[in-house]
Design an enzyme around this catalytic site. Structure first.
Site, PDB file in Angstrom:
ATOM      1  N   ARG A 100       3.153  26.706  45.840  1.00 37.63           N
ATOM      2  CA  ARG A 100       3.978  27.301  46.895  1.00 37.63           C
ATOM      3  C   ARG A 100       5.322  27.767  46.338  1.00 37.63           C
ATOM      4  O   ARG A 100       5.822  28.838  46.705  1.00 37.63           O
ATOM      5  CB  ARG A 100       4.183  26.295  48.029  1.00 37.63           C
ATOM      6  CG  ARG A 100       2.904  25.957  48.778  1.00 37.63           C
ATOM      7  CD  ARG A 100       3.160  25.005  49.924  1.00 37.63           C
ATOM      8  NE  ARG A 100       4.019  25.623  50.939  1.00 37.63           N
ATOM      9  CZ  ARG A 100       4.492  24.971  51.991  1.00 37.63           C
ATOM     10  NH1 ARG A 100       4.208  23.684  52.163  1.00 37.63           N
ATOM     11  NH2 ARG A 100       5.262  25.586  52.871  1.00 37.63           N
ATOM     12  N   HIS A 151      13.184  21.724  57.904  1.00 35.00           N
ATOM     13  CA  HIS A 151      12.201  20.997  57.105  1.00 35.00           C
ATOM     14  C   HIS A 151      12.533  20.973  55.620  1.00 35.00           C
ATOM     15  O   HIS A 151      11.658  20.719  54.792  1.00 35.00           O
ATOM     16  CB  HIS A 151      10.806  21.577  57.335  1.00 35.00           C
ATOM     17  CG  HIS A 151      10.333  21.442  58.747  1.00 35.00           C
ATOM     18  ND1 HIS A 151       9.224  22.109  59.239  1.00 35.00           N
ATOM     19  CD2 HIS A 151      10.829  20.722  59.792  1.00 35.00           C
ATOM     20  CE1 HIS A 151       9.063  21.796  60.525  1.00 35.00           C
ATOM     21  NE2 HIS A 151      10.018  20.968  60.884  1.00 35.00           N
ATOM     22  N   CYS A 162      15.206   6.358  45.768  1.00 42.75           N
ATOM     23  CA  CYS A 162      16.643   6.248  46.032  1.00 42.75           C
ATOM     24  C   CYS A 162      17.154   7.535  46.672  1.00 42.75           C
ATOM     25  O   CYS A 162      16.379   8.408  47.060  1.00 42.75           O
ATOM     26  CB  CYS A 162      17.410   5.910  44.750  1.00 42.75           C
ATOM     27  SG  CYS A 162      17.505   7.273  43.546  1.00 42.75           S
ATOM     28  N   CYS A 211      12.838   9.756  38.500  1.00 37.45           N
ATOM     29  CA  CYS A 211      14.206   9.986  38.961  1.00 37.45           C
ATOM     30  C   CYS A 211      15.202   9.674  37.844  1.00 37.45           C
ATOM     31  O   CYS A 211      15.127   8.604  37.224  1.00 37.45           O
ATOM     32  CB  CYS A 211      14.481   9.105  40.178  1.00 37.45           C
ATOM     33  SG  CYS A 211      16.203   9.090  40.709  1.00 37.45           S
TER      34      CYS A 211
END
Length: 326
Positions: A100, A151, A162, A211
């Site tokens: 996408r 959204h 986190c 992360c």
């Protein structure tokens, strides 16, 4: 407020006899698709609210993942838009979202995006709520202070563990393992990733970036998945805008308004006095016409084709060379 899955069409509650009766009633009134009457309503409107859905970007070549086109490699697209799906197979979900992202990076705003941006420039009391995550409204120059991305965005990255967030990540592919979702093909040729008959090599969770802050969670698309809460600060700001004064007109563009809480803004605008104008290819279908109340409008047209015409009294003739100049 959590993002809820699309609700069944309310028209299924009514018998066909009732629906037909309602259709005759509304047909006997002033035409719901009278452009001149809409122009009069637009000219007299100060505070205007818009709710935009995937149909706004359909003419830019982006799939809506609704109805008959709602599958991606035989997966119901909505089933991939959940945290549980990501936890179960982060590689598969990321392939879907990288595809996408890739499509959006190659798409361009269409005349409907530019028309809404022009309306925002002309009317500072216009607020646009978009359910789209494709960044095309921003590319069209829609003022940020008059746009709410309900959204989230495909180009924001969040952590599953986190509060870390990265905005404006346009890497394509997002990471090397997702390269199959960033393939360019010649016009008319099939995209190999979309052919469900071709085997798909699984992507290991180890190939999905962690992360950088907590070192524990995975990096995930910065969109709101079904079952997740929308941004509370943004939602409060929209509520405050609605409470400030009456709403004169609400535009419902490219959406069947089945996903809550976004769809709830139509009723909220009505309670503030707004007339409703729906611009969507299915808007004049019999099963949709029961929603059209006296004084409201329904235009069963593609937004890219029709919105510039509808907004012309305020925005003027839309410049055809905007795309080249932007």
């Amino acid at each position: 407020m959590r993002l809820l899955r699309p609700t069944p069409r309310l028209s299924s509650i009514f018998s066909s006899k009732t629906a037909t009766s309602n259709l005759r009633f509304f047909t006997a009134m002033a035409p719901h698709n009278d452009v001149g009457a809409f122009h009069e309503a637009l000219r007299s409107s100060k505070r205007i609210l818009a709710l935009c859905g995937a149909g706004l970007s359909a003419s830019s070549g982006l799939p809506t993942f609704r109805g008959a086109g709602g599958l991606w490699r035989n997966h119901d697209a909505t089933s991939l838009a959940t945290l549980s799906a990501f936890k179960n197979d982060p590689g598969l979900v990321w392939l879907f979202y990288n595809y996408r992202r890739h499509m959006c990076l190659r798409a361009e705003p269409n005349p409907a995006h530019y028309a809404l941006a022009a309306l925002a420039e002309k009317n500072k009391d216009f607020l646009c709520l978009t359910q789209n995550v494709d960044n095309l409204s921003q590319q069209a120059g829609h003022p940020q202070d008059q746009l709410r991305t309900l959204h989230g965005s495909l180009f924001d990255i969040k952590c599953t563990n986190c509060d870390w967030i990265q905005r404006g990540n346009y890497d394509d592919p997002f990471c090397p393992a997702l390269a199959p979702a960033s393939v360019d093909v010649e016009p008319g040729k099939p995209f190999p990733l979309l052919d469900a008959s071709l085997p798909l090599d699984p992507i290991s969770p180890d190939d999905i970036p962690k992360c950088p802050q907590c070192k524990i969670g995975f990096q995930r698309p910065g969109v709101v998945w079904f079952g997740e809460n929308l941004d509370e600060v943004m939602m409060m700001g929209i509520t405050n805008w609605l409470l400030e004064d009456k709403v004169d007109l609400m535009l419902v563009i490219g959406t069947s308004a089945q996903v809550y809480p976004a769809a709830g803004y139509i009723d909220k605008a009505k309670r503030k006095g707004a007339r409703i104008a729906v611009i969507n290819p299915e808007a004049e279908n019999e099963e949709e016409m029961y929603k059209v109340k006296p004084g409201d409008f329904a235009f069963g047209k593609d937004a890219a084709e029709y919105l510039p015409l509808l907004l012309e009294p305020v925005i003027g003739k839309l410049e055809t060379d905007k795309k080249e100049r932007s």
